[in-house]
Design a protein around this motif. Structure first.
Motif, PDB file in Angstrom:
ATOM      1  N   LYS A  31      -2.661 -13.186 -14.869  1.00  0.00           N
ATOM      2  CA  LYS A  31      -2.689 -14.981 -15.048  1.00  0.00           C
ATOM      3  C   LYS A  31      -2.303 -15.721 -13.024  1.00  0.00           C
ATOM      4  N   ILE A  32      -1.277 -14.695 -12.841  1.00  0.00           N
ATOM      5  CA  ILE A  32      -1.052 -14.521 -11.686  1.00  0.00           C
ATOM      6  C   ILE A  32      -2.575 -14.365 -10.012  1.00  0.00           C
ATOM      7  N   SER A  33      -3.099 -12.888 -10.619  1.00  0.00           N
ATOM      8  CA  SER A  33      -3.589 -12.778  -9.959  1.00  0.00           C
ATOM      9  C   SER A  33      -5.320 -13.363 -10.664  1.00  0.00           C
ATOM     10  N   ASP A  34      -5.473 -14.153 -11.395  1.00  0.00           N
ATOM     11  CA  ASP A  34      -6.792 -15.246 -11.637  1.00  0.00           C
ATOM     12  C   ASP A  34      -6.542 -16.480 -10.443  1.00  0.00           C
ATOM     13  N   ASP A  35      -5.397 -16.305 -10.686  1.00  0.00           N
ATOM     14  CA  ASP A  35      -4.842 -18.377  -9.436  1.00  0.00           C
ATOM     15  C   ASP A  35      -4.755 -17.511  -8.432  1.00  0.00           C
ATOM     16  N   LEU A  68     -10.380  -6.642  -8.139  1.00  0.00           N
ATOM     17  CA  LEU A  68     -10.830  -5.951  -6.913  1.00  0.00           C
ATOM     18  C   LEU A  68      -9.585  -7.394  -5.942  1.00  0.00           C
ATOM     19  N   ILE A  69      -8.728  -8.067  -6.833  1.00  0.00           N
ATOM     20  CA  ILE A  69      -7.849  -8.682  -5.573  1.00  0.00           C
ATOM     21  C   ILE A  69      -6.838  -7.666  -6.391  1.00  0.00           C
ATOM     22  N   ARG A  70      -6.049  -7.284  -7.336  1.00  0.00           N
ATOM     23  CA  ARG A  70      -5.183  -6.880  -8.174  1.00  0.00           C
ATOM     24  C   ARG A  70      -4.459  -5.476  -7.204  1.00  0.00           C
ATOM     25  N   LYS A  71      -5.865  -4.310  -6.734  1.00  0.00           N
ATOM     26  CA  LYS A  71      -5.863  -3.630  -6.521  1.00  0.00           C
ATOM     27  C   LYS A  71      -6.069  -3.810  -4.717  1.00  0.00           C
ATOM     28  N   ALA A  72      -6.103  -4.599  -3.822  1.00  0.00           N
ATOM     29  CA  ALA A  72      -5.998  -5.120  -3.040  1.00  0.00           C
ATOM     30  C   ALA A  72      -4.522  -5.379  -2.673  1.00  0.00           C
ATOM     31  N   VAL A  75      -2.999  -2.407  -2.125  1.00  0.00           N
ATOM     32  CA  VAL A  75      -2.925  -1.741  -0.402  1.00  0.00           C
ATOM     33  C   VAL A  75      -2.189  -2.092   0.429  1.00  0.00           C
ATOM     34  N   THR A  76      -1.809  -3.786   0.208  1.00  0.00           N
ATOM     35  CA  THR A  76      -1.167  -4.450   1.043  1.00  0.00           C
ATOM     36  C   THR A  76      -0.077  -4.222   0.743  1.00  0.00           C
ATOM     37  N   GLU A  77       0.432  -4.535   0.058  1.00  0.00           N
ATOM     38  CA  GLU A  77       2.020  -4.138  -0.394  1.00  0.00           C
ATOM     39  C   GLU A  77       2.651  -2.957  -0.106  1.00  0.00           C
ATOM     40  N   TYR A  78       1.877  -1.713   0.053  1.00  0.00           N
ATOM     41  CA  TYR A  78       2.342  -0.725   0.016  1.00  0.00           C
ATOM     42  C   TYR A  78       1.909  -0.625   1.605  1.00  0.00           C
ATOM     43  N   SER A 122      -0.220   2.317 -16.966  1.00  0.00           N
ATOM     44  CA  SER A 122      -0.311   3.414 -16.005  1.00  0.00           C
ATOM     45  C   SER A 122      -0.592   4.393 -15.764  1.00  0.00           C
ATOM     46  N   GLN A 123      -1.615   3.809 -14.480  1.00  0.00           N
ATOM     47  CA  GLN A 123      -2.410   4.800 -14.180  1.00  0.00           C
ATOM     48  C   GLN A 123      -2.566   5.644 -11.879  1.00  0.00           C
ATOM     49  N   VAL A 124      -2.873   6.953 -12.800  1.00  0.00           N
ATOM     50  CA  VAL A 124      -2.679   7.624 -11.093  1.00  0.00           C
ATOM     51  C   VAL A 124      -4.042   7.343 -10.046  1.00  0.00           C
ATOM     52  N   ARG A 125      -5.314   6.364 -11.224  1.00  0.00           N
ATOM     53  CA  ARG A 125      -6.315   6.130  -9.213  1.00  0.00           C
ATOM     54  C   ARG A 125      -4.887   4.803  -9.061  1.00  0.00           C
ATOM     55  N   ASP A 126      -3.853   3.696  -9.512  1.00  0.00           N
ATOM     56  CA  ASP A 126      -3.437   3.870  -8.601  1.00  0.00           C
ATOM     57  C   ASP A 126      -2.375   3.876  -7.966  1.00  0.00           C
ATOM     58  N   VAL A 127      -1.506   4.764  -8.076  1.00  0.00           N
ATOM     59  CA  VAL A 127      -0.685   5.471  -7.723  1.00  0.00           C
ATOM     60  C   VAL A 127      -1.845   6.247  -5.723  1.00  0.00           C
ATOM     61  N   LEU A 128      -3.047   6.838  -6.416  1.00  0.00           N
ATOM     62  CA  LEU A 128      -3.506   6.542  -5.216  1.00  0.00           C
ATOM     63  C   LEU A 128      -3.884   5.362  -4.082  1.00  0.00           C
ATOM     64  N   ILE A 129      -4.487   4.447  -4.693  1.00  0.00           N
ATOM     65  CA  ILE A 129      -4.673   3.088  -4.013  1.00  0.00           C
ATOM     66  C   ILE A 129      -3.483   3.284  -3.326  1.00  0.00           C
ATOM     67  N   ASP A 130      -2.154   3.338  -4.113  1.00  0.00           N
ATOM     68  CA  ASP A 130      -0.769   2.667  -3.555  1.00  0.00           C
ATOM     69  C   ASP A 130      -0.527   3.533  -2.507  1.00  0.00           C
ATOM     70  N   THR A 131      -1.434   5.139  -2.170  1.00  0.00           N
ATOM     71  CA  THR A 131      -0.748   5.798  -1.370  1.00  0.00           C
ATOM     72  C   THR A 131      -1.832   6.171  -0.073  1.00  0.00           C
ATOM     73  N   ALA A 132      -3.178   5.685  -0.442  1.00  0.00           N
ATOM     74  CA  ALA A 132      -4.172   4.756   0.665  1.00  0.00           C
ATOM     75  C   ALA A 132      -3.276   3.940   1.169  1.00  0.00           C
ATOM     76  N   GLY A 133      -3.049   2.662   0.318  1.00  0.00           N
ATOM     77  CA  GLY A 133      -1.927   1.709   1.307  1.00  0.00           C
ATOM     78  C   GLY A 133      -1.440   2.365   1.959  1.00  0.00           C
TER      79      GLY A 133
END
Length: 155
Positions: A31-35, A68-72, A75-78, A122-133
């Motif tokens: 809901k937060i992401s959709d908002d 894409l909002i969630r993935k962005a 990246v931003t928070e990390y 829990s996704q390894v892909r998200d850890v990689l996105i965090d690392t890239a961020g």
């Protein structure tokens, strides 16, 4: 000393934000992401970019998704977190860089582990996105520090 204290508080607040969001339910997180997606699309429409300027993906039912909002957000928070860490660390050179990047990656791994407790995947892909961020944030800080030092040398 005051600078270090402020950076420490900002790092703690960033962790509370990051890990706090990982502990919310899948429904609330969605809901937060959709908002946010709705807000961005409304703002884009007001400046003439169209009503779906930020809607790049749809789910299996054809409804807009905020993926894409969630993935962005990851990246931003990390990026911010790693930049704060870098500025707070007292080591120099490569050690400072790699310590901040490693702590950013570790924080991402903990973040994904926490999501298990909120019944989210829990996704390894998200850890990689965090690392890239984290790498992006470090790159921005390094660039700013380089430009500052170059300006000071030219005086």
């Amino acid at each position: 000393m005051k600078r270090k204290r402020i950076l420490t508080v900002l790092i703690v607040l960033a962790l509370v934000f990051i890990w706090g969001n990982s502990l919310v339910s899948r429904e609330l997180s969605g809901k937060i992401s959709d908002d946010i997606l709705f807000f961005l699309n409304a703002a884009a429409e007001k400046v003439g970019l169209g009503p779906d300027a930020f809607t790049y993906m749809t789910d299996e039912d054809g409804e807009p998704t905020s993926h894409l909002i969630r993935k962005a957000a990851h990246v931003t928070e990390y990026a911010v977190f790693a930049a704060l860490l870098f500025l707070r660390l007292e080591s120099a050179g490569k050690k400072r860089f790699f310590t901040a990047w490693g702590l950013g990656t570790l924080t991402g791994a903990i973040d994904e582990t926490l999501q298990i407790f909120s019944h989210r995947g829990s996704q390894v892909r998200d850890v990689l996105i965090d690392t890239a961020g984290a790498l992006l944030g470090l790159g921005v800080v390094m660039l700013i520090l380089y430009l500052i030092s170059r300006k000071e040398k030219s005086k």
